[in-house]
Motif scaffolding. Structure first.
Motif, PDB file in Angstrom:
ATOM      1  N   TYR A   1      52.301  61.307  17.091  1.00 37.71           N
ATOM      2  CA  TYR A   1      52.073  61.866  15.900  1.00 37.71           C
ATOM      3  C   TYR A   1      52.753  63.285  16.113  1.00 37.71           C
ATOM      4  O   TYR A   1      53.462  63.718  15.075  1.00 37.71           O
ATOM      5  CB  TYR A   1      50.433  62.018  15.799  1.00 37.71           C
ATOM      6  CG  TYR A   1      49.951  62.811  14.489  1.00 37.71           C
ATOM      7  CD1 TYR A   1      49.759  61.987  13.360  1.00 37.71           C
ATOM      8  CD2 TYR A   1      49.786  64.159  14.662  1.00 37.71           C
ATOM      9  CE1 TYR A   1      49.534  62.858  12.337  1.00 37.71           C
ATOM     10  CE2 TYR A   1      49.249  64.836  13.445  1.00 37.71           C
ATOM     11  CZ  TYR A   1      49.310  64.223  12.293  1.00 37.71           C
ATOM     12  OH  TYR A   1      48.872  64.827  11.420  1.00 37.71           O
ATOM     13  N   ARG A   2      52.743  63.994  16.958  1.00 35.44           N
ATOM     14  CA  ARG A   2      53.181  65.203  17.381  1.00 35.44           C
ATOM     15  C   ARG A   2      54.954  65.010  17.182  1.00 35.44           C
ATOM     16  O   ARG A   2      55.430  66.040  16.413  1.00 35.44           O
ATOM     17  CB  ARG A   2      52.695  65.849  18.646  1.00 35.44           C
ATOM     18  CG  ARG A   2      51.398  66.064  18.833  1.00 35.44           C
ATOM     19  CD  ARG A   2      51.122  66.871  20.014  1.00 35.44           C
ATOM     20  NE  ARG A   2      49.806  66.952  20.546  1.00 35.44           N
ATOM     21  CZ  ARG A   2      48.643  67.772  19.827  1.00 35.44           C
ATOM     22  NH1 ARG A   2      49.184  68.479  18.871  1.00 35.44           N
ATOM     23  NH2 ARG A   2      47.355  67.803  20.371  1.00 35.44           N
ATOM     24  N   LYS A   3      55.247  64.138  17.624  1.00 35.32           N
ATOM     25  CA  LYS A   3      56.565  64.257  17.774  1.00 35.32           C
ATOM     26  C   LYS A   3      57.319  63.627  16.175  1.00 35.32           C
ATOM     27  O   LYS A   3      58.217  64.582  15.730  1.00 35.32           O
ATOM     28  CB  LYS A   3      57.029  62.969  18.705  1.00 35.32           C
ATOM     29  CG  LYS A   3      58.720  62.640  18.636  1.00 35.32           C
ATOM     30  CD  LYS A   3      59.524  63.594  18.935  1.00 35.32           C
ATOM     31  CE  LYS A   3      61.039  63.244  19.287  1.00 35.32           C
ATOM     32  NZ  LYS A   3      61.853  64.186  19.679  1.00 35.32           N
ATOM     33  N   TYR A   4      56.683  62.849  15.393  1.00 34.86           N
ATOM     34  CA  TYR A   4      57.311  62.240  14.431  1.00 34.86           C
ATOM     35  C   TYR A   4      56.445  62.657  13.049  1.00 34.86           C
ATOM     36  O   TYR A   4      57.163  62.520  11.687  1.00 34.86           O
ATOM     37  CB  TYR A   4      57.291  60.746  14.198  1.00 34.86           C
ATOM     38  CG  TYR A   4      58.129  60.229  15.498  1.00 34.86           C
ATOM     39  CD1 TYR A   4      59.407  60.368  15.520  1.00 34.86           C
ATOM     40  CD2 TYR A   4      57.509  59.877  16.695  1.00 34.86           C
ATOM     41  CE1 TYR A   4      60.345  60.056  16.505  1.00 34.86           C
ATOM     42  CE2 TYR A   4      58.162  59.209  18.022  1.00 34.86           C
ATOM     43  CZ  TYR A   4      59.799  59.606  17.485  1.00 34.86           C
ATOM     44  OH  TYR A   4      60.487  58.999  18.649  1.00 34.86           O
ATOM     45  N   VAL A   5      55.214  63.340  13.265  1.00 34.83           N
ATOM     46  CA  VAL A   5      54.577  63.392  11.876  1.00 34.83           C
ATOM     47  C   VAL A   5      54.155  64.896  11.646  1.00 34.83           C
ATOM     48  O   VAL A   5      54.238  65.617  10.508  1.00 34.83           O
ATOM     49  CB  VAL A   5      53.182  62.622  11.772  1.00 34.83           C
ATOM     50  CG1 VAL A   5      52.463  62.919  10.735  1.00 34.83           C
ATOM     51  CG2 VAL A   5      53.467  60.915  11.957  1.00 34.83           C
ATOM     52  N   GLU A   6      53.495  65.444  12.849  1.00 32.80           N
ATOM     53  CA  GLU A   6      52.964  66.655  12.556  1.00 32.80           C
ATOM     54  C   GLU A   6      53.976  67.880  12.074  1.00 32.80           C
ATOM     55  O   GLU A   6      53.398  68.992  11.291  1.00 32.80           O
ATOM     56  CB  GLU A   6      52.257  67.253  14.011  1.00 32.80           C
ATOM     57  CG  GLU A   6      51.219  68.250  13.823  1.00 32.80           C
ATOM     58  CD  GLU A   6      50.625  68.479  15.186  1.00 32.80           C
ATOM     59  OE1 GLU A   6      49.288  68.729  15.250  1.00 32.80           O
ATOM     60  OE2 GLU A   6      50.886  68.568  16.355  1.00 32.80           O
ATOM     61  N   GLY A   7      55.174  67.867  12.673  1.00 32.54           N
ATOM     62  CA  GLY A   7      56.329  69.067  12.076  1.00 32.54           C
ATOM     63  C   GLY A   7      55.780  70.274  13.072  1.00 32.54           C
ATOM     64  O   GLY A   7      54.951  70.272  13.717  1.00 32.54           O
ATOM     65  N   ILE A   8      56.617  71.224  12.559  1.00 28.45           N
ATOM     66  CA  ILE A   8      56.532  72.623  13.251  1.00 28.45           C
ATOM     67  C   ILE A   8      55.078  73.097  12.732  1.00 28.45           C
ATOM     68  O   ILE A   8      54.959  73.457  11.423  1.00 28.45           O
ATOM     69  CB  ILE A   8      57.666  73.518  12.840  1.00 28.45           C
ATOM     70  CG1 ILE A   8      59.072  72.710  13.382  1.00 28.45           C
ATOM     71  CG2 ILE A   8      57.631  74.666  13.539  1.00 28.45           C
ATOM     72  CD1 ILE A   8      59.113  72.381  14.798  1.00 28.45           C
TER      73      ILE A   8
ATOM     74  N   ASN B   1      51.836  78.879  16.410  1.00 24.12           N
ATOM     75  CA  ASN B   1      50.892  78.681  17.656  1.00 24.12           C
ATOM     76  C   ASN B   1      51.026  77.508  18.365  1.00 24.12           C
ATOM     77  O   ASN B   1      50.222  77.156  19.121  1.00 24.12           O
ATOM     78  CB  ASN B   1      49.407  78.997  17.500  1.00 24.12           C
ATOM     79  CG  ASN B   1      49.322  80.284  16.708  1.00 24.12           C
ATOM     80  OD1 ASN B   1      50.080  81.520  16.921  1.00 24.12           O
ATOM     81  ND2 ASN B   1      48.302  80.609  15.535  1.00 24.12           N
ATOM     82  N   LEU B   2      51.809  76.467  18.080  1.00 18.76           N
ATOM     83  CA  LEU B   2      51.975  75.319  18.756  1.00 18.76           C
ATOM     84  C   LEU B   2      53.461  75.099  19.116  1.00 18.76           C
ATOM     85  O   LEU B   2      54.456  75.798  18.434  1.00 18.76           O
ATOM     86  CB  LEU B   2      51.542  73.974  18.004  1.00 18.76           C
ATOM     87  CG  LEU B   2      50.061  73.802  18.020  1.00 18.76           C
ATOM     88  CD1 LEU B   2      49.798  72.615  17.142  1.00 18.76           C
ATOM     89  CD2 LEU B   2      49.504  73.523  19.356  1.00 18.76           C
ATOM     90  N   PRO B   3      53.869  74.325  20.092  1.00 20.60           N
ATOM     91  CA  PRO B   3      55.187  74.241  20.497  1.00 20.60           C
ATOM     92  C   PRO B   3      55.995  73.380  19.484  1.00 20.60           C
ATOM     93  O   PRO B   3      55.510  72.817  18.714  1.00 20.60           O
ATOM     94  CB  PRO B   3      55.321  73.199  21.671  1.00 20.60           C
ATOM     95  CG  PRO B   3      53.868  73.483  22.287  1.00 20.60           C
ATOM     96  CD  PRO B   3      53.126  73.778  21.116  1.00 20.60           C
ATOM     97  N   PRO B   4      57.308  73.548  19.258  1.00 18.69           N
ATOM     98  CA  PRO B   4      58.036  72.741  18.527  1.00 18.69           C
ATOM     99  C   PRO B   4      58.309  71.208  18.554  1.00 18.69           C
ATOM    100  O   PRO B   4      59.322  70.605  19.061  1.00 18.69           O
ATOM    101  CB  PRO B   4      59.348  73.441  18.277  1.00 18.69           C
ATOM    102  CG  PRO B   4      59.511  73.706  19.852  1.00 18.69           C
ATOM    103  CD  PRO B   4      58.223  74.276  20.320  1.00 18.69           C
TER     104      PRO B   4
ATOM    105  N   MET C   1      61.132  68.295  20.635  1.00 15.87           N
ATOM    106  CA  MET C   1      60.870  68.151  22.234  1.00 15.87           C
ATOM    107  C   MET C   1      61.082  66.665  22.387  1.00 15.87           C
ATOM    108  O   MET C   1      60.770  65.493  21.508  1.00 15.87           O
ATOM    109  CB  MET C   1      59.658  68.553  22.592  1.00 15.87           C
ATOM    110  CG  MET C   1      59.053  69.952  22.457  1.00 15.87           C
ATOM    111  SD  MET C   1      57.526  70.606  22.374  1.00 15.87           S
ATOM    112  CE  MET C   1      57.042  69.830  24.115  1.00 15.87           C
ATOM    113  N   THR C   2      61.271  66.239  23.751  1.00 15.54           N
ATOM    114  CA  THR C   2      61.176  64.735  24.039  1.00 15.54           C
ATOM    115  C   THR C   2      59.995  64.196  24.337  1.00 15.54           C
ATOM    116  O   THR C   2      58.880  64.943  24.439  1.00 15.54           O
ATOM    117  CB  THR C   2      61.861  64.733  25.466  1.00 15.54           C
ATOM    118  OG1 THR C   2      61.090  65.453  26.590  1.00 15.54           O
ATOM    119  CG2 THR C   2      63.276  65.389  25.311  1.00 15.54           C
ATOM    120  N   ILE C   3      59.579  63.061  24.262  1.00 13.13           N
ATOM    121  CA  ILE C   3      58.251  62.215  24.438  1.00 13.13           C
ATOM    122  C   ILE C   3      57.793  62.833  25.548  1.00 13.13           C
ATOM    123  O   ILE C   3      56.589  63.168  25.880  1.00 13.13           O
ATOM    124  CB  ILE C   3      58.442  60.954  24.434  1.00 13.13           C
ATOM    125  CG1 ILE C   3      58.867  60.323  23.101  1.00 13.13           C
ATOM    126  CG2 ILE C   3      57.344  60.246  24.881  1.00 13.13           C
ATOM    127  CD1 ILE C   3      57.869  60.402  21.908  1.00 13.13           C
TER     128      ILE C   3
END
Length: 252
Positions: free
Chosen positions: A106-113, A116-119, A123-125
């Motif tokens: 979810y973080r990699k493919y959906v959440e987006g930038i 206050n969170l990393p990009p 990032m890699t898995i």
């Protein structure tokens, strides 16, 4: 009489609290409970302390709702609130390795930038996985809160494993029906199971992935597909004691 039936429909119904790990089939089970009870699922989250927010929502939605909340504290805090209003709790949990796999996806493919969170999309898995496992607050949910909920002794809490819900949906829903004291025939339970099936909800077969859907893939053990062997080793080492307590692995 017709008048009595109308009055009964207008009477407030006791709410149900659904507590789960995120990415654990929460929407699926909320739909099943809604069909069993006629209650409306509600999920609200703000930036305030999540546990305090859960307590406040139990008071706010004590009638006519399925209060959907994710795991954030030990069960005593939540149960002490629900027992005041005779609210039953349904607790859904899943192999935390699969939860983390879905969360990383979810973080990699959906959440987006996000501020206050990393990009995460950049990032890699493995980088996202290590961020998850180095986040003390998140890891505490898996290694402390989760096993405490699973082992908590209380007649007003119905515990259900995602894996059981997937492998034997009818029996799981039948047991849930009994816990919620609802009178349903086997035909009615079968209909609820069918209406809430992965295939019916998504028009996809289990295992066919839609990364942006709440019903992403619908399978068990997907962490083995999401992570390579070295990443799986890191995951297993971090969660080792928890996986033993939850009977997902045997002690070496």
């Amino acid at each position: 009489s017709i008048t009595k039936k109308i009055k009964n429909k207008l009477l407030p119904k006791q709410s149900v609290l659904l507590v789960s790990l995120w990415k654990s089939g929460t929407h699926w089970l909320a739909g099943i409970i809604s069909d069993l009870t006629g209650l409306i699922p509600v999920y609200e989250a703000t930036e305030e302390d999540y546990t305090i927010e859960s307590v406040n929502q139990i008071k706010k939605y004590k009638s006519n709702y399925i209060i959907v909340r994710h795991l954030s504290s030990n069960p005593d805090i939540i149960y002490n609130e629900t027992k005041q209003f005779n609210i039953k709790i349904v607790f859904l949990y899943r192999d935390p390795r699969d939860v983390i796999a879905s969360n990383v996806n979810y973080r990699k493919y959906v959440e987006g930038i996000r501020e206050n969170l990393p990009p995460f999309p950049e990032m890699t898995i493995k980088e996202i996985l290590l961020w998850e496992l180095n986040n003390k607050k998140l890891v505490e949910r898996y290694t402390l809160n989760l096993p405490n909920w699973v082992e908590y002794k209380c007649n007003d809490i119905f515990k259900i494993k995602y894996e059981d819900l997937v492998n034997n949906t009818y029996n799981s829903v039948e047991q849930l029906t009994s816990f919620l004291a609802k009178n349903k025939t086997s035909e009615e339970i079968n209909k609820i199971v069918e209406n809430n099936s992965f295939e019916k909800k998504t028009n996809r077969s289990k295992g066919v992935e839609n990364k942006e859907s709440h019903y992403r893939k619908g399978i068990i053990g997907d962490y083995k597909n999401q992570f390579n062997e070295s990443e799986q080793k890191i995951l297993n080492n971090t969660l080792y004691k928890t996986l033993i307590r939850l009977n997902y692995i045997n002690e070496k």
